[in-house]
Design an enzyme around this catalytic site. Structure first.
Site: not given
Ligand SMILES: *Cc1c(COP(=O)(O)O)cnc(C)c1O
Length: 424
Positions: A56, A58, A202, A228, A231, A237
């Site tokens: 943990y 926090e 994002d 993220t 990807k 993840r």
């Molecule tokens: C994949 C994605 C997310 C969310 O990611 P998670 O890890 O699945 O919660 C947010 N914004 C965009 C643009 C994405 O492609």
């Protein structure tokens, strides 16, 4: 030292062990074209399966609520420093559990409930968390969505400017999950500045391309950047927030204690490993190869008569529009999966079909590029796809004949035999 004689996973839980083995095999043997997926390296996977999951932590390095931070603090500090170096950012928070919590944390940090926010609409390629109605971001905030132009399916910056002037949002999201072209972050920033809105970028899908220098970076232009890590960035993840120093305290407070409890230290360590990998010169080569492969696959598919949204790609993904073929993409995607070709059905802009059976196939090249495929291999990939799509269409409402699916699957397994799957 390990506890003596402790049984391993195979003995403790043969069911789960068997399913994980089968998943390894599936990932090894299939043509993985899901645009949000990748193969993390062995080093990244190793870091995720460690004792760090027992701890943990926090709080933040040097400011924790528990004892025993001798190892976790330096790990998180390394992850932060590497993220800042990789993206040239003033501040990094490496604790978000994933992309969606990262986005919610930005809203929690910079906006009040009920504030107006803007984002690219889901059917135009945006993400649920940019204010779509079923998402918390569309429930707790007054979300206004902008879109793409009907004429060329590019983001309509004029519409965005008009809507921003009309609605005076507190924050504007830019970023996407299914848009095959570059984003002009400076242009978004100009509009945000004009109406006094924060700009949040994002880059969940394109973070690896930004890190590798083949997509412009939003970091100089945006108040906050979320992503993220799993990807195109090829990490575990997880999520990451980068922001201006001026917002650092608000963002950190929003992540913890605002939204989350203890950080997932095993993921933090694996993020640090992925950032280190992305800082190597070879990652620039990888990122450029993803884009080159996407372009080459797009050309090969168009050569076979397929229509692509915007007529091509600048990034890692393609949207094949099956409207001219007059079929829904859902059944085609399922049939392709039976052949060992993994991708997903996706709405195209102004889709006349339902989101459950849309007209598009979304195709991403990050995973195949991680296996070492090059432009010269893309005509072969296009041929597999074409054979499977035609087989699926010919079968009509019935599933693709199993003889065809098995024959194609065997050919694909043989083809992929030359390209080892990292991490597996
Ligand atoms: C994949 C994605 C997310 C969310 O990611 P998670 O890890 O699945 O919660 C947010 N914004 C965009 C643009 C994405 O492609």
């Amino acid at each position: 030292m390990n506890a003596p004689g402790e049984p391993d996973l195979r003995e403790v839980d043969p069911e789960i062990f068997g399913l994980i083995e089968a998943e390894d095999r599936r990932q090894r043997d299939s043509l993985r074209l899901i645009a949000s997926e990748n193969y993390a390296s062995k080093a990244v996977l190793q870091a995720t399966g460690t004792s760090l999951t027992n701890k943990y932590a926090e709080g933040y390095p040097g400011r924790r609520y528990y004892e025993g931070m001798e190892c976790v603090d330096p790990i998180e500090t390394l992850a932060i420093d590497r993220a800042k170096e990789l993206f040239g950012a003033e501040h990094a928070n490496v604790q978000p559990y994933s992309g969606s919590p990262a986005n919610l944390a930005v809203l929690l940090g910079l906006c009040d409930p009920g504030d107006t926010i803007m984002g690219l609409s889901l059917p135009a390629g945006g993400h649920l968390t940019h204010g779509w109605k079923v998402s918390a971001t569309g429930i707790y905030y007054n979300a206004v969505q902008y879109g793409v132009r009907q004429s060329d399916h590019r983001i309509d910056m004029d519409q965005l400017r008009d809507l921003a002037r009309e609605h005076k949002p507190k924050l504007i999201w830019c970023g996407h999950s299914a848009y095959p072209r570059l984003l002009d972050f400076a242009a978004f920033a100009e509009i945000a500045a004009e109406v006094g809105a924060y700009l949040a970028a994002d880059i969940a899908h394109i973070a690896g391309l930004v890190a590798g220098g083949v997509h412009p970076s939003p970091v100089p232009h945006a108040d906050a950047v979320t992503t993220t890590t799993h990807k195109t960035l090829r990490g575990p993840r997880g999520g990451l927030i980068l922001c201006k120093e001026a917002h650092a305290a608000a963002i950190d407070k929003a992540v913890f204690p605002g939204l989350q409890g203890g950080p997932h230290n095993h993921s933090t360590a694996a993020k640090a490993v992925a950032f280190r990998e992305a800082l190597q010169p070879s990652f620039k080569v990888y990122a450029a190869q993803i884009v080159a492969n996407a372009r080459a696959l797009g050309e090969a598919l168009m050569g076979r008569g397929y229509s692509l949204v915007t007529g091509g790609t600048d990034n890692h993904l393609l949207l094949v529009d099956l409207t001219p073929q007059g079929v829904g993409a859902r059944k085609v995607a399922r049939d392709l999966n039976r052949c060992g070709i993994e991708l997903n059905a996706n709405s195209v802009p102004f889709d006349t079909r339902s989101p459950f059976d849309p007209s598009g196939l979304r195709v991403g090249l990050a995973s195949l590029t991680s296996r070492g495929l090059l432009e010269k291999d893309m005509p072969g990939v296009a041929e597999f796809m074409d054979d499977a799509i035609q087989g699926s269409i010919k079968a009509g409402k019935k599933r693709i004949p199993s003889a065809l699916a098995e024959a194609l699957g065997a050919k694909i397994r043989e083809f992929l035999g030359d390209f080892p799957a990292p991490g597996l």
